[in-house]
Design a protein around this motif. Structure first.
Motif, PDB file in Angstrom:
ATOM      1  N   LYS A 139       0.893  -1.215   0.028  1.00 36.54           N
ATOM      2  CA  LYS A 139       0.016   0.066  -0.137  1.00 36.54           C
ATOM      3  C   LYS A 139       0.799   1.332   0.018  1.00 36.54           C
ATOM      4  CE  LYS A 139      -3.357   2.121   3.073  1.00 36.54           C
ATOM      5  NZ  LYS A 139      -3.881   2.324   4.190  1.00 36.54           N
ATOM      6  N   PRO A 140       0.692   2.215  -1.087  1.00 33.97           N
ATOM      7  CA  PRO A 140       1.465   3.462  -1.034  1.00 33.97           C
ATOM      8  C   PRO A 140       0.856   4.423  -0.003  1.00 33.97           C
ATOM      9  CG  PRO A 140       0.280   3.190  -3.069  1.00 33.97           C
ATOM     10  CD  PRO A 140       0.009   2.049  -2.293  1.00 33.97           C
ATOM     11  N   VAL A 141       1.757   5.054   0.814  1.00 37.03           N
ATOM     12  CA  VAL A 141       1.294   6.229   1.579  1.00 37.03           C
ATOM     13  C   VAL A 141       2.118   7.564   1.301  1.00 37.03           C
ATOM     14  CG1 VAL A 141       0.797   6.864   3.858  1.00 37.03           C
ATOM     15  CG2 VAL A 141       1.048   4.673   3.453  1.00 37.03           C
ATOM     16  N   PRO A 142       1.424   8.121   0.244  1.00 38.67           N
ATOM     17  CA  PRO A 142       2.025   9.505  -0.088  1.00 38.67           C
ATOM     18  C   PRO A 142       2.244  10.603   1.097  1.00 38.67           C
ATOM     19  CG  PRO A 142      -0.146   9.362  -0.894  1.00 38.67           C
ATOM     20  CD  PRO A 142      -0.109   8.260  -0.097  1.00 38.67           C
ATOM     21  N   TYR A 143       3.294  11.232   0.820  1.00 41.22           N
ATOM     22  CA  TYR A 143       3.593  12.312   1.924  1.00 41.22           C
ATOM     23  C   TYR A 143       4.070  13.490   1.178  1.00 41.22           C
ATOM     24  CZ  TYR A 143       8.416  11.062   1.573  1.00 41.22           C
ATOM     25  OH  TYR A 143       9.823  10.884   1.143  1.00 41.22           O
ATOM     26  N   ASP A 144       3.766  14.736   1.981  1.00 41.52           N
ATOM     27  CA  ASP A 144       4.355  15.928   1.761  1.00 41.52           C
ATOM     28  C   ASP A 144       5.844  16.093   2.612  1.00 41.52           C
ATOM     29  OD1 ASP A 144       2.193  16.902  -0.024  1.00 41.52           O
ATOM     30  OD2 ASP A 144       1.013  17.032   1.967  1.00 41.52           O
ATOM     31  N   TYR A 145       5.679  15.491   4.036  1.00 40.22           N
ATOM     32  CA  TYR A 145       6.697  15.704   4.681  1.00 40.22           C
ATOM     33  C   TYR A 145       6.844  14.203   5.388  1.00 40.22           C
ATOM     34  CZ  TYR A 145       6.279  20.588   4.253  1.00 40.22           C
ATOM     35  OH  TYR A 145       5.962  21.919   3.857  1.00 40.22           O
ATOM     36  N   LEU A 146       8.013  13.898   5.585  1.00 40.26           N
ATOM     37  CA  LEU A 146       8.362  12.608   6.204  1.00 40.26           C
ATOM     38  C   LEU A 146       9.378  12.567   7.289  1.00 40.26           C
ATOM     39  CD1 LEU A 146       8.396   9.397   6.067  1.00 40.26           C
ATOM     40  CD2 LEU A 146      10.367   9.549   4.435  1.00 40.26           C
ATOM     41  N   ILE A 147       8.830  11.982   8.437  1.00 36.77           N
ATOM     42  CA  ILE A 147       9.784  11.773   9.453  1.00 36.77           C
ATOM     43  C   ILE A 147       9.959  10.334   9.829  1.00 36.77           C
ATOM     44  CG2 ILE A 147       9.873  11.834  12.106  1.00 36.77           C
ATOM     45  CD1 ILE A 147       8.430  14.332  11.982  1.00 36.77           C
ATOM     46  N   VAL A 148      11.268   9.757   9.444  1.00 38.17           N
ATOM     47  CA  VAL A 148      11.777   8.726   9.658  1.00 38.17           C
ATOM     48  C   VAL A 148      12.390   8.347  11.029  1.00 38.17           C
ATOM     49  CG1 VAL A 148      12.892   6.572   8.839  1.00 38.17           C
ATOM     50  CG2 VAL A 148      12.682   8.792   7.199  1.00 38.17           C
ATOM     51  N   ALA A 149      11.438   7.473  11.643  1.00 35.07           N
ATOM     52  CA  ALA A 149      11.738   7.036  13.004  1.00 35.07           C
ATOM     53  C   ALA A 149      11.447   5.529  13.275  1.00 35.07           C
ATOM     54  CB  ALA A 149      10.764   7.622  14.105  1.00 35.07           C
ATOM     55  N   THR A 150      12.409   4.916  12.394  1.00 30.79           N
ATOM     56  CA  THR A 150      12.110   3.302  12.219  1.00 30.79           C
ATOM     57  C   THR A 150      13.173   2.746  13.223  1.00 30.79           C
ATOM     58  OG1 THR A 150      13.750   3.566  10.368  1.00 30.79           O
ATOM     59  CG2 THR A 150      11.284   3.238   9.960  1.00 30.79           C
ATOM     60  N   GLY A 151      13.946   3.371  13.986  1.00 31.46           N
ATOM     61  CA  GLY A 151      14.772   2.738  14.979  1.00 31.46           C
ATOM     62  C   GLY A 151      15.891   2.091  14.412  1.00 31.46           C
ATOM     63  N   VAL A 343      12.229  15.677   4.421  1.00 28.38           N
ATOM     64  CA  VAL A 343      12.510  14.480   5.018  1.00 28.38           C
ATOM     65  C   VAL A 343      13.236  14.775   6.420  1.00 28.38           C
ATOM     66  CG1 VAL A 343      13.473  12.208   5.252  1.00 28.38           C
ATOM     67  CG2 VAL A 343      12.232  13.144   3.066  1.00 28.38           C
ATOM     68  N   PHE A 344      13.015  14.228   7.571  1.00 36.46           N
ATOM     69  CA  PHE A 344      13.653  14.283   8.947  1.00 36.46           C
ATOM     70  C   PHE A 344      13.650  12.858   9.435  1.00 36.46           C
ATOM     71  CE2 PHE A 344      11.465  18.155   8.254  1.00 36.46           C
ATOM     72  CZ  PHE A 344      12.374  19.242   8.818  1.00 36.46           C
ATOM     73  N   ALA A 345      14.953  12.710  10.101  1.00 38.69           N
ATOM     74  CA  ALA A 345      15.149  11.458  10.869  1.00 38.69           C
ATOM     75  C   ALA A 345      15.453  11.844  12.236  1.00 38.69           C
ATOM     76  CB  ALA A 345      16.464  10.906  10.366  1.00 38.69           C
ATOM     77  N   VAL A 346      14.688  11.050  13.154  1.00 37.89           N
ATOM     78  CA  VAL A 346      14.991  11.240  14.548  1.00 37.89           C
ATOM     79  C   VAL A 346      14.803   9.976  15.398  1.00 37.89           C
ATOM     80  CG1 VAL A 346      13.951  13.413  15.138  1.00 37.89           C
ATOM     81  CG2 VAL A 346      12.497  11.322  14.958  1.00 37.89           C
ATOM     82  N   GLY A 347      15.636   9.861  16.433  1.00 38.34           N
ATOM     83  CA  GLY A 347      15.928   8.579  17.259  1.00 38.34           C
ATOM     84  C   GLY A 347      16.958   7.818  16.624  1.00 38.34           C
ATOM     85  N   ASP A 348      16.887   6.421  16.893  1.00 37.98           N
ATOM     86  CA  ASP A 348      18.012   5.643  16.605  1.00 37.98           C
ATOM     87  C   ASP A 348      18.602   5.669  14.877  1.00 37.98           C
ATOM     88  OD1 ASP A 348      17.947   4.751  19.210  1.00 37.98           O
ATOM     89  OD2 ASP A 348      17.096   2.919  18.897  1.00 37.98           O
ATOM     90  N   VAL A 349      17.574   5.806  14.260  1.00 42.55           N
ATOM     91  CA  VAL A 349      17.683   5.882  12.839  1.00 42.55           C
ATOM     92  C   VAL A 349      18.591   6.904  12.323  1.00 42.55           C
ATOM     93  CG1 VAL A 349      15.685   6.607  11.783  1.00 42.55           C
ATOM     94  CG2 VAL A 349      17.124   4.803  10.607  1.00 42.55           C
ATOM     95  N   ALA A 350      18.638   8.183  13.191  1.00 45.22           N
ATOM     96  CA  ALA A 350      19.295   9.277  12.502  1.00 45.22           C
ATOM     97  C   ALA A 350      20.921   9.153  12.648  1.00 45.22           C
ATOM     98  CB  ALA A 350      18.902  10.486  13.410  1.00 45.22           C
TER      99      ALA A 350
END
Lengths: 448, 114
Positions: A139-151, A343-350
Motif C-alpha cells: 500500500k503506497p502512503v504518499p506524503y508532503d513531509y516525512l519523519i523517519v523514526a524506524t529505530g 525529510v527528517f530522521a529522529v531517534g536511533d535511525v538518525a
C-alpha cells in the motif's frame, strides 16, 4: 506562534530553568533528563499537509504527539507493524532482576494521539523522490513531509552460531532482544551469580542504542556476585570494540577506574564474531587474529544497523562511517535530511554522532518538529540540537552516575554542584528507577 | 518557551502515582493544612504537649516515608553515596515527619474539641 528561537542545547541555555526546578523537589527529577520544550500553548498552524511518520516507537510517537499539538488540519499518519510498545530504557532493569518484564511493555495504540492515523503495517519501502512510503502489503502512503523514526535492527545473524531462541539457556544472555529475553537473561545471570565462573561482556563494533547499557550490565552482574558472596569464584571480562569503554573520554577514564577497582578485566579492540552455544566459546575478532574465550555467562550484544527499508532507500549516508549500516544522512543540529529537505530522521535511525537514547529523542524531536512546522509556515526555524543525551550509568544496585553529555564530549550536568556526574549516587539511581519511566510516558503523550 | 512548565511536573507525577492517588494526596495535603490553620486560629496558641506527642508519631511518619521511597525506587539501605543522597534522605524524612506531625497534631486537636 512564538517567533522566539528555540535553542535546545543544555550547554548553551536552560541552566537557570534547571536550578529553579530543584525547588519543586527531587522526586520528579528525572524530568530534567527529558526536559520539555512544548509549544502547545501557541496557536495551531492550519495546514492540509500530509505528514507520514515511519515508525511508531519512542521517537515516532513523540513526533506524532507534538505535530498533533501544533498543527490543525494536517493529515498525520504513523506506520508501524508492532502492536506492543517497549519502554527500552527499562530493559537493563528487567535483565538485572530489578523489574519484571511487564514493566517495559505497553501498547502502541495507547499513545497514538487523537486525529492521528496508525497503519499497523511494516514500512517496506521509502521513496523520497516519489514522496511516498510503501507498506508491507504494497500500500503506497504518499506524503508532503516525512519523519523517519524506524529505530534500528538488531543483527544477531551477523554473529556466527548465534541463536536467539537459546537466550536464557546455557549461560547465554542478551538484554536487548525483547522484554521476554531480557527476563530470560536475568535467569541466566542469576544462575551465574550463584555459581561463579567466567562472565564475558562486550559491545558491538557498530553504532548502538544506549552505549552505557553493556557497562551497566557488567556492573550489575559484578554486584549480584558480590551480594551472594561469589565474586571470588568469578572472573569478569569486558571486551570493548575500540580503544575506549565509553565515547566521552572523561567518562571512559572513570569507568576504567571503577572496573579496575572491581577487578573487572578489560580487553580493547575486540568484537564478537562467532559463538559456540554448546561448548560455550565466544570467538572475538582482534588485530592479532581470532581470540577464543570460554564463558559461563555471556551478554551478547549484536551489531546494530538501520532497518532494511531505510538501508535500501536513498536516505542513508552515501559515504563515511555510517554509510554501510544505513544511518540516515541528516544535519546533526536540525535533523533535516541533507538531500531531501522535506525529510527528517529522529531517534536511533538518525545518522548523528551521539546517543541513540530516549533522552536524545526528547531533545531531537522538538527541533525536527519545529523545522517542519516552520517549513509549512514559510518561516525559518532557529531550533538547534546540540547533541544532548543522558545515561544514568548504573554502577551497582542502588547507585548510578548521572552522565549527561553533548556532541562535543562535554559533560552538561543538569544539577551542577549538586549531583556530580561522575559520582556514584543513590539519587541518580532513584531517577533511573522512579522518575524516568513516568517522564518517558509523558513525553510520548507530548506532555513532557 | 524555555521555562519549566508546572503542568509537566503534574503530568509526570500523575504518571508516577496514578491520577486517583495523586488527587487523594493533594486533597489530604490541602485539607490537612486548612484544618491545621483553622485549629490555630481557633485556639490562638500551640499546645506544646500535643505537639510533642504528634512529633513522636511524626518520626514514625518520616521513617515510613523513607521505607516507601526505598520500596518504589528498588533501593536498599546502604545505597547513599554522596552529599546529594544525604540531602534527599533528609528531605524525604523531613517531609514525612513534618506532614505526619501536622496531620496528627490537627487530628488530636480537633478530636479533643469535639
Amino acid at each position: 506562534m512564538s517567533k522566539e528561537p528555540i535553542v535546545i542545547d543544555p550547554s548553551r541555555s536552560g541552566r537557570l530553568d534547571r536550578r529553579s526546578f530543584l525547588k519543586l523537589g527531587a522526586a520528579g527529577a528525572g524530568t530534567l533528563l527529558l526536559l520539555p520544550d512544548s509549544a502547545s500553548a501557541a496557536t495551531k498552524v492550519k495546514t492540509a499537509a500530509r505528514i507520514v511518520i515511519a515508525g511508531a516507537g519512542a521517537a515516532g510517537l513523540t513526533a506524532a504527539a507534538q505535530l498533533a499539538q501544533r498543527l490543525e488540519g494536517a493529515q498525520i499518519t504513523l506506520v508501524d507493524a508492532r502492536k506492543a510498545h517497549f519502554y527500552q530504557p527499562g530493559f537493563t532493569l528487567v535483565a538485572g532482576g530489578i523489574k519484571p518484564a511487564s514493566y517495559v511493555v505497553s501498547s502502541t495504540r495507547d499513545y497514538v494521539p487523537s486525529g492521528v492515523e496508525l497503519i499497523e503495517e511494516a514500512v517496506a519501502e521509502i521513496d523520497p523522490e516519489g514522496r511516498k512510503v510503501v507498506t508491507a502489503t504494497g500500500k503506497p502512503v504518499p506524503y508532503d513531509y516525512l519523519i523517519v523514526a524506524t529505530g534500528l535492527r538488531l543483527d544477531y545473524a551477523a554473529i556466527e552460531g548465534m541463536d536467539v531462541e537459546q537466550i536464557g539457556n546455557n549461560g547465554l544472555g542478551s538484554i536487548y532482544h525483547s522484554p521476554e529475553k531480557a527476563a530470560a537473561t536475568w535467569q541466566a545471570m542469576s544462575k551465574f551469580a550463584d555459581s561463579g565462573g567466567v562472565g564475558v561482556f562486550l559491545r558491538p563494533g557498530t553504532e548502538m542504542k544506549c552505549a552505557g547499557a553493556p557497562l551497566k550490565y557488567t556492573f550489575l552482574t559484578d554486584d549480584h556476585l558480590r551480594r551472594r558472596g561469589n565474586r571470588g569464584k568469578a572472573e569478569i571480562i569486558y571486551n570493548a570494540n575500540n580503544k575506549v569503554l565509553f565515547s566521552v573520554p572523561i567518562v571512559h577514564e572513570k569507568v576504567r577506574m571503577l572496573f579496575e577497582e572491581r577487578d573487572i578485566r578489560m580487553n580493547y579492540e575486540r568484537t564478537l564474531a562467532a559463538i559456540d552455544l554448546g561448548k560455550k566459546i565466544a570467538t572475538f575478532k582482534t588485530a592479532e587474529g581470532p581470540v577464543e574465550l570460554q564463558y559461563d555467562f555471556i551478554n551478547v550484544i549484536p551489531p546494530m544497523r538501520a532497518a532494511d527499508a531505510v538501508r535500501n532507500s536513498p536516505l542513508p549516508w552515501q559515504e563515511g562511517n555510517w554509510a554501510a549500516d544505513g544511518w540516515i544522512e541528516v544535519d546533526k543540529h536540525t535533523l533535516r535530511h541533507k538531500r531531501f529537505d522535506n525529510v527528517f530522521a529522529v531517534g536511533d535511525v538518525a545518522g548523528v554522532p551521539k546517543g541513540k537514547t530516549a533522552a536524545s529523542v526528547k531533545w531531537q524531536v522538538p527541533v525536527a518538529v519545529d523545522h517542519l512546522v516552520a517549513q509549512i509556515e514559510g518561516r525559518e526555524s532557529q531550533a538547534h540540537y546540540g547533541g544532548y543525551t543522558s545515561c544514568p550509568l548504573i554502577t551497582r544496585l542502588g547507585q548510578a552516575m548521572l552522565i549527561e553529555f553533548d556532541y562535543k564530549d562535554n559533560l552538561v550536568p543538569s544539577f551542577p554542584g549538586i549531583i556530580a556526574p561522575l559520582e556514584e549516587l543513590w539519587i541518580s539511581w532513584v531517577m533511573k528507577t522512579m522518575a524516568l519511566k513516568p517522564t518517558y510516558i509523558s513525553m510520548l503523550h507530548g506532555r513532557a | 518557551m524555555k521555562e519549566l512548565d508546572p503542568l509537566v511536573f503534574w503530568a509526570v507525577f500523575q504518571e508516577m502515582l496514578g491520577a486517583p492517588l495523586l488527587w487523594l494526596m493533594l486533597v489530604v495535603i490541602l485539607a490537612g493544612t486548612a484544618a491545621f490553620f483553622a485549629l490555630l486560629l481557633k485556639e490562638r496558641r500551640i499546645d506544646s504537649r500535643r505537639l510533642v506527642r504528634a512529633e513522636f508519631v511524626g518520626v514514625a511518619g518520616g521513617c515510613l516515608a523513607l521505607v516507601l521511597m526505598a520500596k518504589v525506587s528498588s533501593s536498599g539501605f546502604t545505597d547513599a553515596g554522596g552529599p546529594a543522597d544525604w540531602f534527599l534522605i533528609a528531605l524525604v524524612f523531613g517531609l514525612g515527619l513534618a506532614g505526619t506531625t501536622i496531620l496528627i497534631y490537627t487530628l488530636l486537636g480537633w478530636r479533643s474539641r469535639v
